[in-house]
Enzyme design. Structure first.
Site, PDB file in Angstrom:
ATOM      1  N   PHE A 564       0.838  -1.198   0.000  1.00 14.60           N
ATOM      2  CA  PHE A 564       0.000   0.000   0.000  1.00 14.60           C
ATOM      3  C   PHE A 564       0.873   1.249   0.000  1.00 14.60           C
ATOM      4  CE2 PHE A 564      -2.443  -3.296   2.054  1.00 14.60           C
ATOM      5  CZ  PHE A 564      -3.737  -3.111   1.606  1.00 14.60           C
ATOM      6  N   ASP A 565       0.493   2.216  -0.798  1.00 16.68           N
ATOM      7  CA  ASP A 565       1.009   3.572  -0.617  1.00 16.68           C
ATOM      8  C   ASP A 565       0.354   4.119   0.651  1.00 16.68           C
ATOM      9  OD1 ASP A 565       2.041   6.161  -1.061  1.00 16.68           O
ATOM     10  OD2 ASP A 565       0.174   6.730  -2.040  1.00 16.68           O
TER      11      ASP A 565
END
Length: 886
Positions: A564-565
């Site tokens: 995930f960013d």
């Protein structure tokens, strides 16, 4: 060794203003491409004129030219229109076997580079516009028996996100200054050529056949009609009616023969009639296959039926043709169901709109709306176009587009015309989409996009295109069939002469051979995968999730790692200024004034937080400073001039890299204290003085922890955050939402390396981001997932899977649906191959044709019905996206 195709593009046209092959942007581009499944190599070469070119070696069986073009575009490309693609929607669905035959024939057309045909009747063609035109391809499809009409893509103008600055500078979490390269508003001449072809610059730039609705229907008019598989006396139901008539005649013949009613020849006459109705379409397809020198399943079935008749077993042959034609017609029904689920999306937008004119109001067709028109939307009406609210307040049900079950409040924007120029960056409280449903308040909406360019139209086009793309398992089963069918024919041929080896009459050997022919025909195998993929893609589209084909759907269903960013993905993406710590010799007002002057030149979320917070704290008591020569320092911060002095604002590490700029003890202590509390910090230096430290904080999304729990329950073992923020901030966010790992302090290229390392270690990994900031990392992931894709051209093009709403809760729905699709594909393969594996030895040992037919066709029906279950998939809890869709 896998056969690859080479593609060459002039480097200055991909990265405007970049012609130095040593530029880091060039390295970033090649890294993003080489990490992509299906791309074997990407490197720089020079042509005869010494122009640097990007040469890409790719496997068209794994990644299509369209997808490759999107990936290069998302990293910074401006691609030419020589190689275009055409989508044709056939008038009716077709069988998987016929679809494969049509695809093979289209690939032989000069100028066609790739062709895929979906069982739902969608034809997708990649072609060289210098060699073949759209009209010729439409005519070629009609000649192959699948008339249809071209689907307008509705691609809007290239978004600014594809310029050099956005693709390379905006992927840094703190590079605030906007680089003007590639974003100067000028149109760039584009060209592209393959390894063995000259560059051609003189092309028609009618990208992807953009056209209005009238032209689209006109194009389809020349080729209207029913497909040869299903057209006829009773329209698209002809094959089903013929199959039922064959069944009725078979039953009548069997009852007459069993009851001894009438002359002896009467039952046979009814069986012959059943042959006629049941074998009508089978004969047509078998003839087409034989003319093309193919031996398909239809040919095998017809041969078995003729063999049964030759032996006098008319009843068994009639049963075979009845069940085979019934199975065919039910396959057609199943494909039609999934196709209609997608067509329903296209019908959500109204056909007319009420437009405000100077003289009053006027009702016009939605296809005639122009950008800038103001339309009136009354309570409970569907919105006719994408746009921004300029008058009135209301709540809008956005479920038809985004899958959100809760209506979203809307209010007017101050400057509608300015908002149209940056529609994808307009706040959700102002932006509306075609096909969504207005609540109780009347509103007026300024149109941002024409009807064929709306988010809904683009989603329908992309979902339709995804129907035609073959998944890895489907490609595998097709290869198996190509080997299996000839092998069956050889085995049947040998069994026919078993009478010369064992003591039995030729008729017994022949009968056994025909029974084996029926048992070994992989009908269920042919339909098992495309039916499941099509149903899964259709269900995802209804739930506000765009899946670009069977490949991403299958991969997302089997992977166990998701990265995930942080900013805007796991967090709200709306950081706030929390603390300001002035250094000795400086004041808080001076620190904020300098930071405000520099950061107001950027639209980065962190810069916006500083600007908003600084203005609130300073008020009117401090005269604003003026900044000039603002430019970014890659992955570190920003540089500018204020009052004639150099100003640096950035991460603490920036000052360890600048000569003579080491942090003072006081500034370092203040920074460490703020970092330890989970804040993101920026140090400000003006001239030779440190002014202090500014801290901002981005709060996690409220649903993030629940989403992580659901993903773990679905079998995702590793949940990793990769962020450009410091490790302490990353750890704090990871702990609060329940991630298994957090990696901070990553430069953009380090994010790419992190994704590559995860792929090498765990095989497959998905990357969740916003489709803009992390395009290179998403391109290197097995599956790139973009959030908040509605209205965002960059996100729609970059992602393999696009979550239309800016809602993390859609992710478990997408993963759960993909998991279910993978399970159903495995179940279907087990049933189809298992039945064949059991029936072949059973028929060799004496099982009669009638029983083999029942099991054979029964397995086909089972896999089709099993696949259709995906259309009713709901998920659970917050992941049940689209449950309340209208």
């Amino acid at each position: 060794m896998t056969e690859t195709t080479k593609l060459r593009l002039d480097l200055p046209l991909i990265l405007p203003g970049i012609d130095d092959v040593e530029d880091r942007c060039v390295e970033r581009l090649t890294q993003a491409l080489e990490g992509r499944p299906g791309v074997q190599e990407a490197h720089i070469v020079r042509d005869a004129a010494k122009t640097p070119q990007l040469c890409v070696h790719y496997d068209p069986g794994v990644i299509s030219l369209t997808r490759l073009r999107e990936l290069i575009g998302s990293v910074g490309g401006m691609l030419s229109e020589r190689y275009s693609h055409l989508l044709i929607k056939a008038s009716q669905p077709m069988h998987a076997r016929a679809a494969r035959r049509v695809a093979d024939d289209l690939r032989r057309v000069p100028g066609v580079m790739e062709a895929d045909v979906g069982a739902s009747g969608v034809i997708r063609i990649e072609y060289d516009r210098d060699q073949v035109s759209e009209d010729k391809l439409l005519a070629a499809a009609a000649d192959l028996g699948v008339p249809g009409q071209a689907i307008a893509t509705g691609r809007p103008p290239t978004p600014s996100g594809h310029g050099h600055a956005n693709a390379h500078d905006r992927d840094h979490k703190h590079d605030h200054a906007v680089d003007a390269k590639g974003e100067d508003g000028h149109e760039h001449k584009e060209d592209k050529h393959t390894e063995n072809e000259p560059t051609s610059n003189d092309h028609d730039h009618d990208h992807d056949h953009e056209k209005g609705e009238d032209e689209e229907h006109g194009k389809g008019g020349d080729h209207a009609g029913h497909s040869h598989e299903h057209g006829g006396l009773f329209g698209e139901k002809t094959e089903l009616i013929f199959a039922l008539m064959a069944g009725a005649l078979l039953l009548a013949g069997w009852l007459l023969g069993r009851g001894g009613v009438g002359p002896n020849w009467l039952p046979t006459a009814f069986y012959v009639g059943a042959y006629g109705f049941g074998g009508y379409y089978t004969v047509k397809e078998a003839f087409d296959n034989l003319m093309a020198r193919r031996f398909e399943i239809d040919t095998l079935m017809l041969a078995a039926a003729i063999g049964a008749a030759a032996l006098g077993e008319w009843a068994e042959g009639a049963l075979l043709l009845f069940l085979f034609s019934l199975g065919h017609s039910l396959e057609h029904y199943a494909m039609g169901r999934a196709r209609k689920a997608i067509e329903a999306l296209a019908k959500l937008a109204p056909e007319t709109a009420t437009v405000r004119r100077e003289s009053g109001t006027e009702e016009v067709a939605v296809s005639k709306l122009q950008v800038g028109d103001v339309v009136i939307v009354r309570p409970n009406e569907r919105l006719p176009a994408d746009g921004v609210v300029v008058v009135g307040t209301s709540s809008v049900n956005q479920a038809p587009v985004t899958g959100e079950s809760v209506p979203v409040d809307k209010r007017p924007i101050e400057d509608g015309k300015a908002a149209l120029a940056a529609f994808d960056r307009v706040g959700p409280e102002h932006r509306v989409f075609a096909g969504t449903i207005n609540g109780s308040g009347a509103i007026e909406v300024m149109v941002a996009r024409r009807s064929e360019q709306s988010t809904m139209a683009r989603v329908v086009k992309m979902v339709t295109e995804a129907e035609a793309q073959r998944s890895p398992t489907q490609q595998f089963t097709e290869k198996v069939e190509r080997i299996f069918v000839p092998a069956v024919l050889v085995m049947v041929g040998l069994l026919m002469f078993a009478c010369f080896v064992i003591d039995e009459p030729f008729s017994a050997s022949f009968y056994r051979a025909m029974a084996v022919l029926v048992a070994a025909s992989p009908c269920a195998l042919a339909i098992s995968v495309p039916s499941a993929v099509l149903s899964g893609v259709a269900r995802a589209g209804r739930g506000g999730v765009l899946v670009k084909g069977g490949g991403p759907l299958e991969n997302l269903g089997t992977l166990t790692s998701i990265a995930f960013d942080k900013t805007g993905t796991l967090t709200e993406g709306k950081p706030k200024l929390t603390e300001v710590s002035a250094a000795p010799g400086a004041t808080e007002d001076e620190l904020l004034a300098v930071a405000l002057a520099v950061e107001e030149h950027s639209d980065h979320p962190l810069a916006s937080a500083i600007v908003t917070g600084a203005r609130e704290r300073l008020g009117d008591r401090v005269k604003p400073a003026v900044a000039s020569e603002v430019k970014s320092i890659t992955g570190r911060g920003v540089q500018a001039k204020v009052d004639g002095e150099d100003v640096y604002i950035g991460k603490p590490v920036l000052f360890s890299e600048l000569p003579g700029a080491a942090l003072s003890v006081e500034v370092k202590e203040a920074n460490d204290k703020l970092v330890a509390s989970g804040r993101t910090t920026m140090v400000v230096r003006k001239g030779q003085r440190f002014l202090g430290v500014i801290a901002v904080m981005d709060t996690p999304r409220p649903v993030a922890s629940d989403v992580m729990a659901q993903l773990r329950a679905l079998g995702i073992e590793r949940l990793i955050m990769i962020s450009g923020d410091n490790q302490q901030v990353a750890d704090a966010v990871a702990k609060s939402v329940g991630l298994t790992e957090a990696r901070g302090d990553l430069m953009p290229e380090q994010k790419v390396e992190a994704i590559k390392a995860l792929r090498e270690k765990h095989g497959k990994v998905a990357m969740v981001g916003d489709g803009v900031n992390d395009a290179p990392a998403m391109a290197n992931a097995t599956v790139g997932i973009a959030m908040g894709a509605a209205g965002s051209d960059v996100a729609l093009e970059t992602a393999d899977v696009a979550l239309m709403a800016d809602d993390l809760a859609q992710l478990p729905f997408a993963v759960g649906l993909s998991r279910s699709t993978s399970r159903i594909i495995k179940q279907n393969l087990f049933v189809s191959l298992g039945v064949v594996a059991v029936l072949i030895p059973a028929t060799i040992l004496g099982l009669n044709i009638g029983t083999a037919v029942l099991f054979h066709e029964g397995s086909t029906l089972i896999v089709v019905i099993n696949a259709l279950r995906l259309l009713a998939y709901q998920g659970s809890g917050a992941s049940a996206a689209g449950r309340n869709r209208l």
